[in-house]
Design an enzyme around this catalytic site. Structure first.
Site, PDB file in Angstrom:
ATOM      1  N   HIS A 169       3.359  51.693  91.078  1.00  0.00           N
ATOM      2  CA  HIS A 169       2.360  52.739  90.816  1.00  0.00           C
ATOM      3  C   HIS A 169       3.013  54.043  90.368  1.00  0.00           C
ATOM      4  O   HIS A 169       2.371  54.860  89.707  1.00  0.00           O
ATOM      5  CB  HIS A 169       1.478  52.952  92.052  1.00  0.00           C
ATOM      6  CG  HIS A 169       0.441  51.882  92.216  1.00  0.00           C
ATOM      7  ND1 HIS A 169      -0.782  52.084  92.810  1.00  0.00           N
ATOM      8  CD2 HIS A 169       0.441  50.579  91.839  1.00  0.00           C
ATOM      9  CE1 HIS A 169      -1.482  50.959  92.797  1.00  0.00           C
ATOM     10  NE2 HIS A 169      -0.756  50.025  92.226  1.00  0.00           N
ATOM     11  N   HIS A 171       2.654  39.717  94.234  1.00  0.00           N
ATOM     12  CA  HIS A 171       1.530  39.402  95.126  1.00  0.00           C
ATOM     13  C   HIS A 171       1.831  38.160  95.969  1.00  0.00           C
ATOM     14  O   HIS A 171       0.934  37.537  96.501  1.00  0.00           O
ATOM     15  CB  HIS A 171       0.224  39.256  94.332  1.00  0.00           C
ATOM     16  CG  HIS A 171      -0.280  40.556  93.776  1.00  0.00           C
ATOM     17  ND1 HIS A 171      -1.355  40.656  92.919  1.00  0.00           N
ATOM     18  CD2 HIS A 171       0.146  41.841  93.957  1.00  0.00           C
ATOM     19  CE1 HIS A 171      -1.558  41.924  92.599  1.00  0.00           C
ATOM     20  NE2 HIS A 171      -0.650  42.670  93.206  1.00  0.00           N
ATOM     21  N   ARG A 182       5.108  48.066  96.011  1.00  0.00           N
ATOM     22  CA  ARG A 182       3.973  48.508  95.188  1.00  0.00           C
ATOM     23  C   ARG A 182       4.104  49.980  94.777  1.00  0.00           C
ATOM     24  O   ARG A 182       3.670  50.368  93.681  1.00  0.00           O
ATOM     25  CB  ARG A 182       2.683  48.277  95.985  1.00  0.00           C
ATOM     26  CG  ARG A 182       1.419  48.586  95.225  1.00  0.00           C
ATOM     27  CD  ARG A 182       0.200  48.105  95.995  1.00  0.00           C
ATOM     28  NE  ARG A 182      -1.027  48.294  95.236  1.00  0.00           N
ATOM     29  CZ  ARG A 182      -2.072  48.954  95.712  1.00  0.00           C
ATOM     30  NH1 ARG A 182      -2.053  49.483  96.928  1.00  0.00           N
ATOM     31  NH2 ARG A 182      -3.167  49.086  94.959  1.00  0.00           N
ATOM     32  N   ASN A 224      -5.009  54.307  94.288  1.00  0.00           N
ATOM     33  CA  ASN A 224      -4.097  54.657  95.383  1.00  0.00           C
ATOM     34  C   ASN A 224      -4.799  55.076  96.671  1.00  0.00           C
ATOM     35  O   ASN A 224      -4.275  54.858  97.763  1.00  0.00           O
ATOM     36  CB  ASN A 224      -3.171  55.807  94.944  1.00  0.00           C
ATOM     37  CG  ASN A 224      -2.247  55.401  93.810  1.00  0.00           C
ATOM     38  OD1 ASN A 224      -1.819  54.255  93.745  1.00  0.00           O
ATOM     39  ND2 ASN A 224      -1.951  56.336  92.916  1.00  0.00           N
TER      40      ASN A 224
END
Ligand code: HEM
Length: 333
Positions: A70, A197, A66, A98
């Site tokens: 980001h 996911h 992840r 975050n």
């Protein structure tokens, strides 16, 4: 009089080259062999540190994957996410998507330290995030791909950008598509990368609005299957602790596989942004979900391709940016 075609061809070629670089501004500058002579063991060092971390934290591979996402969605894959607060900028770590959510920064520090001791001043923190994501997916049972390298690290962070550019779990599908499109990723990239996911966790607060008072008549989101709804309501009672964790993939929570897509078909997508890919009427995403659900190797191939696409989002290269010696700070600060 016959005019020579040469000047025209030259102009056409120059225009073509200029257009090509405009459309592919960065991908041509990254290379699989960037550290072949300067840090040949960079991948194996990264993998070893992650394997160590995995022994005490089965979630770490998801968390590291992840981080690359980001990082790349905010001004490109430039390690900006890793910077702590400074006198001149506010850290992206404290932006809403975050804060109390992204994790694994200590493991990134450990990877950086291990790489610095073999090849000082050579490997960027942005490249470490790309390598860590690949190793994490692979160590969890997912596909292997060759990571393109040569990114450099930003000199600043963009907290406001992190607040607006990273998709929200409550975004309607059209907004998800638009946020991916804004960084050059298409609908196939969206459905493919959402397949990350398949591992990791989400906090109750990221999906609990779906469980209570979601519809106009006060009911839950009708696209959650009754048995899944029941188990989520047990885990996340109304007005309960929003930080309790649920598995993003209730079937194989720590394995990187294609079960995520079958979950969507079974109305067991955890986030609204997950289930929308399958439940939005006549959306272009539905057929992609169906094809990945029925064919894990098609998903794996697409995932490798889309991770490379994501890793190509406007990196700093050449003499832009720097190679940070500490991923948390700009050099000399
Ligand atoms: C499509 C838009 C996306 C949205 C709206 C979204 C949203 C979220 C949210 C809300 C969480 C839970 C955070 C928390 O509760 O603290 C999460 C976790 C996660 N996301 Fe996404 N995400 C998206 C796409 C992606 C992509 C593209 C990747 C990677 C390629 C990714 C990888 C992950 C992983 C692995 C986790 C679990 C992290 C952990 O356990 O630490 N997500 N995401």
């Amino acid at each position: 009089m016959i005019r020579s075609p040469a000047p025209f061809s030259l102009t056409a070629m120059t225009v073509f080259a200029a257009l090509w670089f405009l459309l592919h501004p960065s991908s041509a500058q990254l290379s699989p062999s960037f550290y072949a002579t300067t840090c040949p063991n960079v991948s194996s060092i990264t993998q070893t540190v992650i394997q160590q971390a995995l022994q005490s934290d089965p979630r770490i591979t998801a968390s590291l994957t992840r981080l690359h996402f980001h990082d790349c969605f905010v001004d490109g894959c430039d390690g900006s996410l890793l910077l702590d607060d400074s006198a001149t900028f506010k850290s992206e770590k404290d932006a809403a998507p975050n804060l109390n959510s992204t994790r694994g920064f200590d493991v990134v520090d450990n990877i950086k330290a291990a790489i610095e001791s073999s090849c000082p001043g050579t490997v960027s923190c942005a490249d470490i995030l790309a390598l860590a994501a690949q190793a994490s997916v692979f160590l969890s049972g997912g596909p292997y791909w060759t990571v393109l390298l040569g990114r450099r690290d930003s000199l600043t962070a963009n907290q406001a950008g992190a607040n607006t550019l990273i998709p929200s779990p409550f975004d309607p599908l059209a907004n998800l598509i638009a946020k991916f499109s804004a960084v050059g990723l298409d609908t196939t990239d969206l459905v493919t990368l959402a397949g990350a996911h398949t591992f990791g966790r989400a906090q109750c607060k990221t999906f609990s609005p779906r469980l209570y008072n979601f519809t106009a008549n006060g009911g839950p989101d009708s696209t959650i299957s009754p048995s899944y709804l029941y188990s989520l309501q047990q885990l996340c009672p109304q007005n309960g602790d929003g930080t309790v964790l649920a598995n993003l993939d209730p079937v194989t929570p720590n394995t990187f596989d294609n079960k995520y897509y079958a979950n969507l078909q079974n109305n067991q997508g955890l986030l609204l942004s997950d289930q929308e890919l399958y439940s939005t009427a006549s959306a272009a995403t539905i057929s992609i979900v169906n094809s990945f659900s029925g064919n894990q190797s098609a998903f794996f191939q697409s995932f490798a391709r889309s991770m490379i696409n994501m890793g190509n989002i406007t990196p700093l290269t050449g003499s832009n940016g720097e190679i940070r010696s500490n991923c948390r700070k700009v050099n000399g600060s």
